[in-house]
Every structure is written in structure tokens, then in C-alpha cells.
Design an enzyme around this catalytic site. Sequence first.
Site, PDB file in Angstrom:
ATOM      1  N   PHE A  66     -23.279  -8.199  43.969  1.00 16.49           N
ATOM      2  CA  PHE A  66     -22.243  -7.416  43.269  1.00 16.49           C
ATOM      3  C   PHE A  66     -21.541  -8.174  42.145  1.00 16.49           C
ATOM      4  O   PHE A  66     -20.827  -7.575  41.357  1.00 16.49           O
ATOM      5  CB  PHE A  66     -21.201  -6.856  44.248  1.00 16.49           C
ATOM      6  CG  PHE A  66     -21.763  -5.874  45.224  1.00 16.49           C
ATOM      7  CD1 PHE A  66     -22.032  -4.567  44.832  1.00 16.49           C
ATOM      8  CD2 PHE A  66     -22.049  -6.244  46.532  1.00 16.49           C
ATOM      9  CE1 PHE A  66     -22.578  -3.652  45.723  1.00 16.49           C
ATOM     10  CE2 PHE A  66     -22.586  -5.326  47.438  1.00 16.49           C
ATOM     11  CZ  PHE A  66     -22.860  -4.027  47.041  1.00 16.49           C
TER      12      PHE A  66
ATOM     13  N   TYR B 161     -28.846  -7.747  40.007  1.00 16.21           N
ATOM     14  CA  TYR B 161     -28.817  -7.008  38.748  1.00 16.21           C
ATOM     15  C   TYR B 161     -30.002  -7.451  37.895  1.00 16.21           C
ATOM     16  O   TYR B 161     -30.381  -8.623  37.909  1.00 16.21           O
ATOM     17  CB  TYR B 161     -27.516  -7.280  37.993  1.00 16.21           C
ATOM     18  CG  TYR B 161     -26.267  -6.821  38.711  1.00 16.21           C
ATOM     19  CD1 TYR B 161     -26.104  -5.482  39.068  1.00 16.21           C
ATOM     20  CD2 TYR B 161     -25.244  -7.723  39.008  1.00 16.21           C
ATOM     21  CE1 TYR B 161     -24.939  -5.063  39.708  1.00 16.21           C
ATOM     22  CE2 TYR B 161     -24.082  -7.300  39.651  1.00 16.21           C
ATOM     23  CZ  TYR B 161     -23.935  -5.970  40.000  1.00 16.21           C
ATOM     24  OH  TYR B 161     -22.793  -5.556  40.635  1.00 16.21           O
TER      25      TYR B 161
ATOM     26  N   ASP C   7     -30.645  -5.838  45.769  1.00 19.76           N
ATOM     27  CA  ASP C   7     -31.336  -6.867  44.990  1.00 19.76           C
ATOM     28  C   ASP C   7     -30.504  -7.169  43.753  1.00 19.76           C
ATOM     29  O   ASP C   7     -29.543  -6.455  43.449  1.00 19.76           O
ATOM     30  CB  ASP C   7     -32.776  -6.466  44.652  1.00 19.76           C
ATOM     31  CG  ASP C   7     -32.883  -5.317  43.665  1.00 19.76           C
ATOM     32  OD1 ASP C   7     -31.936  -4.508  43.575  1.00 19.76           O
ATOM     33  OD2 ASP C   7     -33.918  -5.206  42.991  1.00 19.76           O
TER      34      ASP C   7
ATOM     35  N   HIS D 208     -22.599   3.449  50.105  1.00 14.36           N
ATOM     36  CA  HIS D 208     -22.681   2.430  49.055  1.00 14.36           C
ATOM     37  C   HIS D 208     -21.664   2.740  47.956  1.00 14.36           C
ATOM     38  O   HIS D 208     -21.393   3.904  47.666  1.00 14.36           O
ATOM     39  CB  HIS D 208     -24.098   2.398  48.478  1.00 14.36           C
ATOM     40  CG  HIS D 208     -24.394   1.192  47.677  1.00 14.36           C
ATOM     41  ND1 HIS D 208     -24.089   1.089  46.330  1.00 14.36           N
ATOM     42  CD2 HIS D 208     -24.954   0.003  48.021  1.00 14.36           C
ATOM     43  CE1 HIS D 208     -24.471  -0.087  45.893  1.00 14.36           C
ATOM     44  NE2 HIS D 208     -24.993  -0.782  46.883  1.00 14.36           N
TER      45      HIS D 208
END
Length: 224
Positions: A77, A66, A64, A186
Site C-alpha cells: 500500500f 504497484y 502484489d 478491500h
Amino acid sequence: MPMISNDWLPALEEEFKKDYYKKLYKFILDEYHSRVVYPPADDIFNALHLTPLKDVKVLILGQDPYHEPGQAHGLSFSVLPGESAPPSLVNIYGELKDDLGCYVPNNGYLKKWADQGVLLLNTVLTVRAHAANSHKGHGWEYFTDAIIRAVNEQDRPIVFMLWGKPAQTKMSMLSNPKHLILTAPHPSPLSAYRGFFGCRHFSKCNEFLKANGVTPIDWQIENI
């Protein structure tokens, strides 16, 4: 929410008619009117606006947006110019340096990737300020699954980078043998050392694209 006007519209227009989307739309409208929500409403579909379906070469799936001011702008990202790269992106840059020799830039603005056909998609497209995962479970997952299915159905080689367990739950949707599916932990500081570092996804991606006659991605983000 802004209208989708490029070739994503015919691929997704049935979703807008479904009950879940009508409930999601009302929820998101209420949230933007009553709370601080990221990204700005006009940026919710930036991943689709910047990377038309016909141009998708790579899909990188985040979770989701920032949730701090000035960061989220609709690309997974990525942060806006002037913002420092968050920890996961710092680790992505570290892997790019080791894998392809890219220098670590002074920003986290990934629009250059989107412009080349890298679909920077989150599974949830909005979030309340300072509250990670606060819009999880309200319907975005159905909508972004439809996006993933549309990419899977493209009759050309596409690379899927699935980082972390939530992204890897989408593997069962990726049935097209033309595609390359790359998985790794991740890139967050909690898990990057468990196999994201050294995964060499960026060079593997470009080798696959070149082998299939597709222009590879220039992964170098330049200093601003």
C-alpha cells in the site's frame, strides 16, 4: 534478491532450500534481467528489513506491488515520497480520518508504520511493469505464507488486518488465540463502500494493543 539478515532469517531459511524457491529465484532473476520489474531488486524484502519479526505488532496484507514507475518499494500500500497516494491508500487515509481523526497527508510513504511494527506484506513481492498480478503463481505465495505462519506462531498478541477476499483466504492459517483478526472488504474504489469505510480497524487495533500492554501505533503519516 537481497539477503535477509535480521531475525527473519532463521524463521525463513528452510524456505530457501525448497524446490519452489529455487524455481522462483531463477524466474525472478530472469525477469529482472529481461524486463522492467517492480520494486527495485534491492527493495523486494523491505517489509522484512524494516520490521523485524520480534517487533511485529500488526500485519496488513496486500496483494502484489504497484506496477507503475516510482511507486513500489517493498511495503504493501505504500509509495515512495513524491508519488501521489494511489486510490486504495486514499481510501485507507479516509478511514483513518473518520476513525481516529488523522489528517490526510500529502504523500503515501508508510515507512513510519513499518518502523513501529506494522508488517506491510504483499502476498506476491514482485510484478512486471504495467501488468498487475503478472508474477502471481510463480512461488511467492508459498514464501509469504511462511512469513504469515511465522507471525502466527509468535507467543504474543498481534493484530492481523485482512482486507478483501484474497487476504481473507489466509484466515485458516491464523490459529493462535492470542491474536486479533480483523476482516473487511478491500479499500480499493471497487469495494471500499461495501464495508471498508466504517470498519474502524485502526482504533480496534490500538484498543487491543493497549488492552494487552503493548504500545499502540501512531497511524498519522505526516506531510513531507
